[in-house]
Design a protein around this motif. Structure first.
Motif, PDB file in Angstrom:
ATOM      1  N   TYR A 259     -30.040  -8.364 -30.561  1.00 48.44           N
ATOM      2  CA  TYR A 259     -30.785  -9.044 -31.622  1.00 48.44           C
ATOM      3  C   TYR A 259     -31.288  -8.029 -32.640  1.00 48.44           C
ATOM      4  O   TYR A 259     -31.266  -6.817 -32.407  1.00 48.44           O
ATOM      5  CB  TYR A 259     -31.931  -9.871 -31.046  1.00 48.44           C
ATOM      6  CG  TYR A 259     -33.084  -9.078 -30.471  1.00 48.44           C
ATOM      7  CD1 TYR A 259     -34.196  -8.776 -31.248  1.00 48.44           C
ATOM      8  CD2 TYR A 259     -33.074  -8.653 -29.144  1.00 48.44           C
ATOM      9  CE1 TYR A 259     -35.273  -8.065 -30.720  1.00 48.44           C
ATOM     10  CE2 TYR A 259     -34.130  -7.947 -28.610  1.00 48.44           C
ATOM     11  CZ  TYR A 259     -35.231  -7.657 -29.400  1.00 48.44           C
ATOM     12  OH  TYR A 259     -36.284  -6.948 -28.877  1.00 48.44           O
ATOM     13  N   ASN A 260     -31.746  -8.561 -33.765  1.00 45.30           N
ATOM     14  CA  ASN A 260     -32.241  -7.719 -34.844  1.00 45.30           C
ATOM     15  C   ASN A 260     -33.345  -8.493 -35.558  1.00 45.30           C
ATOM     16  O   ASN A 260     -33.098  -9.562 -36.102  1.00 45.30           O
ATOM     17  CB  ASN A 260     -31.114  -7.367 -35.817  1.00 45.30           C
ATOM     18  CG  ASN A 260     -31.488  -6.273 -36.802  1.00 45.30           C
ATOM     19  OD1 ASN A 260     -32.654  -6.117 -37.151  1.00 45.30           O
ATOM     20  ND2 ASN A 260     -30.493  -5.520 -37.254  1.00 45.30           N
TER      21      ASN A 260
ATOM     22  N   GLU B   8     -29.506  -9.845 -39.816  1.00 51.23           N
ATOM     23  CA  GLU B   8     -28.483 -10.262 -38.860  1.00 51.23           C
ATOM     24  C   GLU B   8     -27.272  -9.343 -38.976  1.00 51.23           C
ATOM     25  O   GLU B   8     -26.123  -9.778 -38.878  1.00 51.23           O
ATOM     26  CB  GLU B   8     -28.127 -11.728 -39.068  1.00 51.23           C
ATOM     27  CG  GLU B   8     -29.311 -12.655 -38.792  1.00 51.23           C
ATOM     28  CD  GLU B   8     -28.903 -14.038 -38.326  1.00 51.23           C
ATOM     29  OE1 GLU B   8     -27.764 -14.449 -38.612  1.00 51.23           O
ATOM     30  OE2 GLU B   8     -29.725 -14.699 -37.661  1.00 51.23           O
ATOM     31  N   GLN B   9     -27.550  -8.083 -39.119  1.00 49.25           N
ATOM     32  CA  GLN B   9     -26.507  -7.067 -39.218  1.00 49.25           C
ATOM     33  C   GLN B   9     -26.333  -6.369 -37.876  1.00 49.25           C
ATOM     34  O   GLN B   9     -27.286  -6.182 -37.127  1.00 49.25           O
ATOM     35  CB  GLN B   9     -26.859  -6.039 -40.293  1.00 49.25           C
ATOM     36  CG  GLN B   9     -27.037  -6.636 -41.681  1.00 49.25           C
ATOM     37  CD  GLN B   9     -25.780  -7.306 -42.191  1.00 49.25           C
ATOM     38  OE1 GLN B   9     -24.684  -6.733 -42.133  1.00 49.25           O
ATOM     39  NE2 GLN B   9     -25.928  -8.533 -42.676  1.00 49.25           N
ATOM     40  N   GLY B  10     -25.093  -5.950 -37.588  1.00 49.69           N
ATOM     41  CA  GLY B  10     -24.804  -5.160 -36.402  1.00 49.69           C
ATOM     42  C   GLY B  10     -24.285  -5.986 -35.240  1.00 49.69           C
ATOM     43  O   GLY B  10     -24.537  -7.190 -35.141  1.00 49.69           O
ATOM     44  N   TYR B  11     -23.550  -5.301 -34.369  1.00 49.80           N
ATOM     45  CA  TYR B  11     -23.041  -5.935 -33.149  1.00 49.80           C
ATOM     46  C   TYR B  11     -22.754  -4.862 -32.106  1.00 49.80           C
ATOM     47  O   TYR B  11     -22.689  -3.665 -32.428  1.00 49.80           O
ATOM     48  CB  TYR B  11     -21.787  -6.773 -33.419  1.00 49.80           C
ATOM     49  CG  TYR B  11     -20.592  -6.005 -33.940  1.00 49.80           C
ATOM     50  CD1 TYR B  11     -19.724  -5.331 -33.077  1.00 49.80           C
ATOM     51  CD2 TYR B  11     -20.328  -5.941 -35.307  1.00 49.80           C
ATOM     52  CE1 TYR B  11     -18.630  -4.634 -33.554  1.00 49.80           C
ATOM     53  CE2 TYR B  11     -19.242  -5.247 -35.803  1.00 49.80           C
ATOM     54  CZ  TYR B  11     -18.387  -4.589 -34.920  1.00 49.80           C
ATOM     55  OH  TYR B  11     -17.306  -3.888 -35.403  1.00 49.80           O
TER      56      TYR B  11
ATOM     57  N   GLY C  63     -32.573  -1.663 -37.038  1.00 45.06           N
ATOM     58  CA  GLY C  63     -33.368  -2.784 -36.552  1.00 45.06           C
ATOM     59  C   GLY C  63     -32.787  -3.460 -35.328  1.00 45.06           C
ATOM     60  O   GLY C  63     -33.486  -4.209 -34.636  1.00 45.06           O
ATOM     61  N   GLN C  64     -31.520  -3.201 -35.047  1.00 46.16           N
ATOM     62  CA  GLN C  64     -30.866  -3.875 -33.932  1.00 46.16           C
ATOM     63  C   GLN C  64     -31.279  -3.271 -32.596  1.00 46.16           C
ATOM     64  O   GLN C  64     -31.470  -2.060 -32.468  1.00 46.16           O
ATOM     65  CB  GLN C  64     -29.349  -3.797 -34.072  1.00 46.16           C
ATOM     66  CG  GLN C  64     -28.589  -4.526 -32.952  1.00 46.16           C
ATOM     67  CD  GLN C  64     -27.077  -4.384 -33.084  1.00 46.16           C
ATOM     68  OE1 GLN C  64     -26.576  -3.806 -34.044  1.00 46.16           O
ATOM     69  NE2 GLN C  64     -26.348  -4.906 -32.108  1.00 46.16           N
ATOM     70  N   GLU C  65     -31.401  -4.137 -31.588  1.00 48.09           N
ATOM     71  CA  GLU C  65     -31.610  -3.722 -30.204  1.00 48.09           C
ATOM     72  C   GLU C  65     -30.642  -4.488 -29.317  1.00 48.09           C
ATOM     73  O   GLU C  65     -30.408  -5.683 -29.520  1.00 48.09           O
ATOM     74  CB  GLU C  65     -33.046  -3.989 -29.756  1.00 48.09           C
ATOM     75  CG  GLU C  65     -33.321  -3.540 -28.323  1.00 48.09           C
ATOM     76  CD  GLU C  65     -34.753  -3.764 -27.886  1.00 48.09           C
ATOM     77  OE1 GLU C  65     -34.995  -3.774 -26.662  1.00 48.09           O
ATOM     78  OE2 GLU C  65     -35.627  -3.956 -28.764  1.00 48.09           O
TER      79      GLU C  65
ATOM     80  N   ILE D  61     -33.471  -2.879 -20.585  1.00 47.99           N
ATOM     81  CA  ILE D  61     -33.117  -1.485 -20.817  1.00 47.99           C
ATOM     82  C   ILE D  61     -31.986  -1.509 -21.829  1.00 47.99           C
ATOM     83  O   ILE D  61     -30.972  -2.181 -21.636  1.00 47.99           O
ATOM     84  CB  ILE D  61     -32.721  -0.744 -19.534  1.00 47.99           C
ATOM     85  CG1 ILE D  61     -32.368   0.713 -19.854  1.00 47.99           C
ATOM     86  CG2 ILE D  61     -31.611  -1.450 -18.781  1.00 47.99           C
ATOM     87  CD1 ILE D  61     -32.106   1.581 -18.637  1.00 47.99           C
ATOM     88  N   GLY D  62     -32.203  -0.820 -22.948  1.00 49.01           N
ATOM     89  CA  GLY D  62     -31.209  -0.895 -24.004  1.00 49.01           C
ATOM     90  C   GLY D  62     -31.387   0.220 -25.003  1.00 49.01           C
ATOM     91  O   GLY D  62     -32.040   1.236 -24.734  1.00 49.01           O
ATOM     92  N   VAL D  63     -30.793   0.010 -26.157  1.00 54.65           N
ATOM     93  CA  VAL D  63     -30.844   1.002 -27.220  1.00 54.65           C
ATOM     94  C   VAL D  63     -31.253   0.286 -28.507  1.00 54.65           C
ATOM     95  O   VAL D  63     -30.837  -0.842 -28.763  1.00 54.65           O
ATOM     96  CB  VAL D  63     -29.485   1.719 -27.382  1.00 54.65           C
ATOM     97  CG1 VAL D  63     -28.379   0.737 -27.713  1.00 54.65           C
ATOM     98  CG2 VAL D  63     -29.565   2.831 -28.397  1.00 54.65           C
ATOM     99  N   GLN D  64     -32.110   0.930 -29.290  1.00 55.86           N
ATOM    100  CA  GLN D  64     -32.512   0.377 -30.576  1.00 55.86           C
ATOM    101  C   GLN D  64     -32.192   1.385 -31.671  1.00 55.86           C
ATOM    102  O   GLN D  64     -32.404   2.595 -31.485  1.00 55.86           O
ATOM    103  CB  GLN D  64     -33.997   0.042 -30.611  1.00 55.86           C
ATOM    104  CG  GLN D  64     -34.432  -0.636 -31.909  1.00 55.86           C
ATOM    105  CD  GLN D  64     -35.813  -1.254 -31.835  1.00 55.86           C
ATOM    106  OE1 GLN D  64     -36.529  -1.069 -30.868  1.00 55.86           O
ATOM    107  NE2 GLN D  64     -36.185  -2.009 -32.864  1.00 55.86           N
ATOM    108  N   GLN D  65     -31.648   0.863 -32.778  1.00 54.28           N
ATOM    109  CA  GLN D  65     -31.324   1.740 -33.893  1.00 54.28           C
ATOM    110  C   GLN D  65     -32.422   1.660 -34.945  1.00 54.28           C
ATOM    111  O   GLN D  65     -32.774   0.589 -35.428  1.00 54.28           O
ATOM    112  CB  GLN D  65     -29.978   1.366 -34.516  1.00 54.28           C
ATOM    113  CG  GLN D  65     -29.579   2.294 -35.660  1.00 54.28           C
ATOM    114  CD  GLN D  65     -28.130   2.153 -36.057  1.00 54.28           C
ATOM    115  OE1 GLN D  65     -27.264   2.069 -35.185  1.00 54.28           O
ATOM    116  NE2 GLN D  65     -27.857   2.142 -37.360  1.00 54.28           N
TER     117      GLN D  65
END
Length: 463
Positions: free
Chosen positions: A441-442, A446-449, A349-351, A364-368
């Motif tokens: 953000y997600n 609120e998981q991930g960094y 869910g994080q981007e 421009i980024g990455v999303q999981q």
């Protein structure tokens, strides 16, 4: 509220900020509301008095605030609310020879009346029974008050009819007494935004050698926002003339070049390279709203900026993403901003990635998603998906020139970059121009960094 420093009025560096906690202005600035775009600090003023630097400013909704510091780089005293009021702006403090302080300010909600009010001895209160309206005209604001060779000078700008159009015009009033009566003079002609870009807000500065200058901003509505500019000032019959009086009518005209006021100081660029090895953020970084302190760190992994995820207030609105860290995007013939991020600790869910924003945004980024990280381009809701990213490091880049059209690239090795996404037009955005920054953000949790290893902003001409 940024504080900049210069030794020659041309080359500037950012040295600090007056307001470390935006919630000291009001709760609408916090990460859980994010409701003050274009309504924050309006046209404050800095002055030196009694061996301290003094800053006063209004916000249009919360009122009048002030702070002091012995060093302009800080620390600044906790923000003090002088007056809880709405509808005022463009204030400036002034201390007379007898030590009495005054504040000049515009009540824009009341027909742009300009008021002069005495300050208490400590500068933390207005003595309202001394309030006097000293001027009023359409749009009159941008106030500064001076005492030069025993004469009081009241600088401001207002909207006046010109040759077939209305424009903001720089005016000066002068008097032998602070309450007047004042006589009035236009001190630089305005021919329209397309010709001279309306120099107006600003102030007079005298160098050690005795020369005078007008330091101000211009604004054309382009992506650079309001850039700083400098004009020479000459005194004729006790009046300052800004620019050059080319036709002999006693009013200045815009000039577009000149000699530096003071030589011997190197060229500076406000931001170039950051590897996040400081104990605090460099002054050219600014949060989009008051950040969540528990969601970023420079110490969790020394040498990296750690950006934890936050859930946006509105998952479909990028402007409610918490802890977006940005700096100003400049308008030169070549700009190139590259971020290296470590993405191995992202969560579903994080981007995260690199962003531009003003009134619109582009990322421009990455999303999981389901354990898979995918490259993603998002221009104000128009999304382009890219390839899977299998490594733990990703380089993201934005390149733009003087027209403000940005093109994006990515790399998985830091050497070979590939174009990705559509061209994006940088924008004006509430006077401040485009911002370039980092986000994480997600919308699901609120998981991930991510860990940002470095951010390199190369500007044409910078060495």
């Amino acid at each position: 509220m940024a504080v900049l420093h210069s030794k020659d009025l041309v080359n500037w560096s950012m040295i600090g900020h007056v307001v470390p906690d935006l919630t000291s202005i009001g709760p609408e600035y916090n990460y859980d509301r994010m409701n003050r775009y274009g309504r924050g600090v309006w046209a404050g003023a800095i002055r030196f008095h009694k061996n301290k630097y003094w800053v006063y400013f209004f916000t249009p909704d919360e009122g009048l605030f002030m702070s002091t510091a012995s060093d302009p780089a800080g620390p600044w005293e906790p923000l003090h609310q002088v007056w809880e009021v709405s509808g005022w702006d463009d204030c400036c403090p002034f201390w007379d020879d007898d030590g009495q302080g005054y504040l000049v300010a515009t009540h824009f909600a009341d027909n742009y009346n300009i008021h002069l009010i005495k300050l208490s001895e400590d500068g933390k209160e207005l003595l309202h029974d001394s309030d006097r309206i000293i001027h009023q005209y359409k749009g009159s604001e941008a106030n500064k008050l001076y005492k030069i060779n025993g004469t009081y000078y009241f600088f401001h700008s207002e909207v006046r009819a010109q040759e077939g159009f209305e424009a903001r015009v720089v005016m000066m009033l002068r008097a032998e007494h602070i309450y007047g009566p004042y006589e009035e003079k236009e001190i630089i002609h305005t021919h329209g935004k397309e010709i001279d870009r309306e120099p107006n807000q600003g102030g007079l500065v005298q160098t050690v050698s005795g020369d005078w200058y007008f330091i101000s901003h211009q604004g054309s509505g382009a992506h650079e926002g309001r850039p700083l500019h400098l004009l020479p000032v000459t005194w004729v019959d006790g009046w300052p003339i800004i620019g050059e009086d080319t036709d002999g009518d006693g009013v200045g005209e815009m000039v577009w070049g000149g000699r530096k006021p003071i030589n011997g100081y190197p060229a500076t660029v406000l931001s170039t390279y950051d590897d996040f090895d400081r104990a605090d953020l460099a002054p050219y970084w600014e949060w989009n709203h008051q950040p969540r302190a528990d969601k970023w760190s420079l110490t969790a992994r020394p040498g990296y900026l750690r950006l934890h995820t936050c859930q946006p207030i509105d998952k479909d609105n990028f402007f409610t993403v918490c802890n977006v860290l940005s700096q100003r995007a400049f308008r030169t013939v070549h700009n190139e901003a590259t971020a290296k991020i470590e993405i191995g600790s992202m969560a579903d869910g994080q981007e995260a990635g690199l962003c531009h924003f003003a009134k619109t945004y582009c990322t421009i980024g990455v999303q999981q998603l389901n354990g898979t990280r995918v490259l993603k381009f998002n221009s104000s809701g128009t999304i382009v998906w890219g390839p899977k990213i299998t490594g733990s490091a990703l380089w993201l880049r934005s390149v733009w020139n003087i027209d403000g059209i940005s093109r994006f690239e990515y790399s998985v090795d830091g050497v070979q970059f590939t174009s990705f996404g559509d061209a994006y037009q940088l924008g004006w955005g509430n006077y401040r121009g485009d911002r370039i920054g980092l986000y994480s953000y997600n919308c699901e949790s609120e998981q991930g960094y991510i860990d940002v290893d470095q951010f390199c902003y190369e500007v044409a001409g910078a060495k």
